[in-house]
Design a protein around this motif. Structure first.
Motif: not given
Length: 251
Positions: A23-44, A156-163
């Motif tokens: 699909v090309g949207s994997g960032t929408l799984i890992t990025f929120p997970t990092l946010l949930a663990f308290g990682v700052p947005p830019v670092m995440a 980067g999330a969903a860049q695959g869909v855009l492409l």
């Protein structure tokens, strides 16, 4: 990172690697997970981009048969992807962190909308293969890949869909071959952004390492069996996680 968090992140990374291959949207799984663990947005975002590189490379490898005969196209569009990726990465680290924090919910919801629209997009692309398109795409495709690369380097999330939407509009080609092309270009965007981040950004290396291992496995599995999974289930998970993340970031 605690052991339970590492296990959860690894599972998210496997899912993200598989989803990126198909699909090309994997960032929408890992990025929120990092946010949930308290990682700052830019670092995440930085750590997530670095960690997903092996996964998108493994997905591209899994689609190597569909890449046969596409080297000239890859070389031409790959240059646009590399330039776009580095521009997006520079923007991420030079714009104020508050800008990214404010943009994240919008970007996530946009990505979710693209994922939801993907079935209609796929049908539309299939119809257009019969009525228009060419082998090269010309300036519109090159410029579109450049713009998508900038977006991919920044978030980067969903860049695959855009492409895939871009390719289906301008290229007359089998959709699986276009998906293979998409995987390579996404790997180039993530790769060049990751190199830049490694040199100049603050990285959560423990998180990036866990994501790298999980996404590599997920990318290989996604290229082999991802097409057999119910698309509606994948889209439902992605959108649910993405909307939750968008809400969490704004709270």
């Amino acid at each position: 990172m605690q052991s339970l968090e590492a296990v959860a992140l690894a599972a998210a990374a496997v899912a993200a690697g598989g989803i990126n291959a198909v699909v090309g949207s994997g960032t929408l799984i890992t990025f929120p997970t990092l946010l949930a663990f308290g990682v700052p947005p830019v670092m995440a975002n930085v750590s997530n981009t670095i960690g997903l590189v092996p996964g998108v490379i493994s997905a591209a490898y899994g689609y190597r048969r569909e890449l046969k005969g596409q080297l000239p196209r890859l070389l031409r569009l790959g240059a646009a992807a590399l330039v776009g990726g580095i521009v997006g990465a520079v923007l991420l680290l030079t714009l104020p962190a508050d800008t990214f924090r404010a943009a994240v919910p919008v970007l996530i919801l946009l990505a979710c909308a693209l994922v939801l629209l993907q079935p209609r997009l796929g049908k539309w692309l299939a119809r257009r293969q019969d009525i228009r398109g060419d082998r090269d795409g010309g300036v519109p495709v090159w410029a579109g890949v450049l713009g998508t690369g900038i977006y991919g380097g920044y978030f980067g999330a969903a860049q695959g869909v855009l492409l895939m939407g871009l390719f289906g509009t301008f290229l007359r080609e089998d959709l699986q071959r276009l998906n293979a092309l998409k995987n390579v270009l996404a790997a180039l965007v993530n790769g060049v952004a990751a190199v830049f981040f490694v040199v100049v950004a603050e990285v959560d290396w423990a998180a990036a390492g866990v994501i790298a291992l999980g996404s590599t496995l997920g990318g290989l599995l996604g290229a082999k069996v991802g097409r057999r999974l119910p698309p509606a289930v994948l889209r439902g998970v992605i959108v649910a996680v993405g909307v939750t993340a968008a809400v969490a970031v704004t709270v």
